[in-house]
Design an enzyme around this catalytic site. Structure first.
Site, PDB file in Angstrom:
ATOM      1  N   ALA A  65       0.863  -1.183   0.000  1.00  0.00           N
ATOM      2  CA  ALA A  65       0.000   0.000   0.000  1.00  0.00           C
ATOM      3  C   ALA A  65       0.901   1.236   0.000  1.00  0.00           C
ATOM      4  O   ALA A  65       1.395   1.658   1.052  1.00  0.00           O
ATOM      5  CB  ALA A  65      -0.921  -0.002   1.207  1.00  0.00           C
TER       6      ALA A  65
ATOM      7  N   CYS B 144      -7.826   4.792 -19.252  1.00  0.00           N
ATOM      8  CA  CYS B 144      -9.290   4.666 -19.279  1.00  0.00           C
ATOM      9  C   CYS B 144      -9.951   6.039 -19.311  1.00  0.00           C
ATOM     10  O   CYS B 144     -11.149   6.164 -19.028  1.00  0.00           O
ATOM     11  CB  CYS B 144      -9.789   3.858 -18.083  1.00  0.00           C
ATOM     12  SG  CYS B 144      -9.455   4.616 -16.474  1.00  0.00           S
TER      13      CYS B 144
END
Length: 391
Positions: A275, A335
Site C-alpha cells: 500500500a 481509461c
C-alpha cells in the site's frame, strides 16, 4: 412532452445517429423541461429527430430513440433483451467458469446513461443520468424477468449522477438482498465489493487483457501497479509468474487483492502486496521486474484536464521504461475518455524517447466486447492499451 428545437445545421450529427445533443445546438425549448424528463427533439423546420432524456449541462439530451415511439416498459424490455442476446452470442452468459459480464453498456447498447454489471446472481445497476435514475425500478424488474440467473439487483449511483442534479440517490437493493459476493472470470474467483468498491466492484472491461497477460507471465517477475482488486495479479500467477507484486495507494484495495490471491492460490509466497503511492514505488525498482502493468484510474474525466493527463501518462510510463529490465514487457492503459488513442500513444512514445529505450508494439488493446462501442459514438472507446516489448 416538451419539445426542443435545434438551430439550423445543428441537426447533422443527430441525422448521423450520434446519441448526444449539446446545449449549444439548441435554439429553443417549448415548455418546461426538468432534468430527467423525456423530450422530443425537432429540427429548425419542426421535423422529428429523436426522443431522449433531458439534462442540465454540456450534453443536454441523451437520445434513447431516433424513431417516434413510446419510451415505456416494452421499450426498455426490448433494449435489455437485445443487450442480453448479444452477451449470449459472445458466449458469456453460460460459459463454464465465468458468471461475470457487463449486460448493459450505456450508449453501446442504445441505453445512454445506464450501466448493468452481472456478478453471479446479482446485477449491479448504475445510472449516469437522472432519466435513468427515474427508470431504475423498472429496469430492475425487467432484469429479473429477462435473465434467469439474476436474483438480486443492487443500485449504486450515489457517485455517478451529475452532482448538481435535483435528486438524492441512495445506494441499496432494489430487488432481493445480499447476493453471492464471490464471482468467477475465466475460471478464477474473486470477491466483489459492490457496496464500497470502485465502479460496480470490479473492472470487467479488462477481462480479455488479463487473459492476454497470463500468456506472457511464465517465469517473469511481475509488477501490477494500481492493482485495485488484483485482477492482473492472479492471472499472472496462474500463468506461471516467478513473483508477483501488487501496488495500490489504497490499503482497502491491497486487502482485497490479498483476499483474491488467497481465494485462488492459498498462501502462495510468490505474491506480495504494497500500500504505497505508485510514483514513489516506481522511484527505485531498477531491474527488479520484466513484466509491468500500468492501469491507473482516469487522469482526465473532462476535456479541461487533457493537458495535465497527457503529462501524467508520459511521466508514469517514462518511470516504467527507465526501470524495467531489458527484454521486459509493459502493459500500459488509459481509461480516460477525454484522451483518444493517438494522444495516449504519443504520450507513451514520448516517454520511451525520454527514457531512451527501444520499444516495439506487440498489441493494441481496448475494452472487452461486452463493453461495445456504438459505431455512431466513437467516444465510447474509452479504454486504450498497448503491450510493448522493451529492449
Amino acid at each position: 412532452m416538451t419539445t426542443i428545437t435545434l438551430k439550423p445545421r445543428k441537426d447533422e450529427s443527430v441525422r448521423r445517429f450520434h446519441p448526444w445533443i449539446f446545449s449549444g445546438a439548441i435554439a429553443k425549448i417549448d415548455g418546461h423541461a426538468t432534468e430527467g424528463d423525456l423530450v422530443r427533439v425537432v429540427d429548425c423546420n419542426g421535423r422529428f429527430l429523436a426522443i431522449g432524456h433531458y439534462q442540465i449541462g454540456s450534453i443536454a439530451v441523451r437520445i434513447l430513440s431516433f424513431v417516434d415511439t413510446d419510451i415505456d416498459t416494452q421499450f426498455y424490455r426490448q433494449r435489455i433483451a437485445e443487450a442480453y442476446a448479444m452477451r449470449q452470442a459472445l458466449g458469456l452468459t453460460n460459459a463454464v467458469g465465468n458468471d461475470t459480464y457487463r449486460l448493459v453498456h450505456g450508449e453501446g447498447d442504445n441505453l445512454p446513461g445506464l450501466v448493468v454489471d452481472v456478478y453471479a446472481d446479482t446485477a449491479v445497476v448504475q445510472a449516469h443520468s437522472v432519466g435513468m435514475h427515474h427508470a431504475r425500478q423498472l429496469v430492475a424488474d425487467i432484469l429479473v424477468e429477462e435473465v434467469e440467473a439474476i436474483k438480486n439487483v443492487y443500485y449504486k449511483s450515489e457517485g455517478t449522477l451529475p452532482y448538481k442534479a435535483p435528486v438524492t440517490p441512495e445506494d441499496g437493493y432494489l430487488i432481493g438482498e445480499a447476493g453471492n459476493c464471490t464471482a468467477s472470470e475465466n475460471g478464477l474467483k474473486f470477491h466483489v465489493d459492490w457496496l464500497r468498491g470502485q465502479k460496480t466492484g470490479f473492472f470487467i472491461d479488462q477481462r480479455d487483457n488479463r487473459a492476454l497477460l497470463e500468456h506472457y507471465a511464465a517465469g517473469r517477475d511481475v509488477l501490477n501497479m494500481f492493482c485495485y482488486t488484483g485482477g492482473f495479479s492472479f492471472y499472472a500467477m496462474r500463468g506461471g509468474a516467478k513473483t508477483v507484486h501488487s501496488v495500490d495507494s489504497s490499503a482497502k484495495a491491497i486487502e482485497l487483492t490479498n483476499r483474491n490471491v488467497a481465494l485462488n492460490f492459498g498462501d502462495d509466497t510468490r505474491h506480495r502486496a504494497f500500500a504505497i503511492d505508485a510514483f514513489k514505488f516506481l522511484d527505485d525498482i531498477k531491474d527488479k521486474y520484466d513484466l509491468i502493468i500500468l492501469d491507473p484510474p482516469a487522469f482526465a474525466k473532462h476535456q479541461s484536464a487533457l493537458r495535465n493527463a497527457l503529462h501524467g501518462y508520459q511521466k508514469l510510463n517514462a518511470k516504467a521504461f527507465e526501470q524495467i529490465r531489458h527484454g521486459g514487457i509493459l502493459f500500459t492503459f488509459s481509461c480516460s475518455q477525454a484522451v483518444n488513442k493517438e494522444q495516449f500513444r504519443l504520450a507513451v512514445f514520448s516517454a520511451a524517447a525520454q527514457a531512451r529505450r527501444q520499444v516495439r508494439i506487440l498489441h493494441q488493446l481496448t475494452q472487452a466486447p461486452d463493453h461495445p462501442v456504438n459505431i455512431y459514438h466513437p467516444e465510447g472507446e474509452y479504454l486504450k492499451g498497448l503491450v510493448l516489448y522493451v529492449e
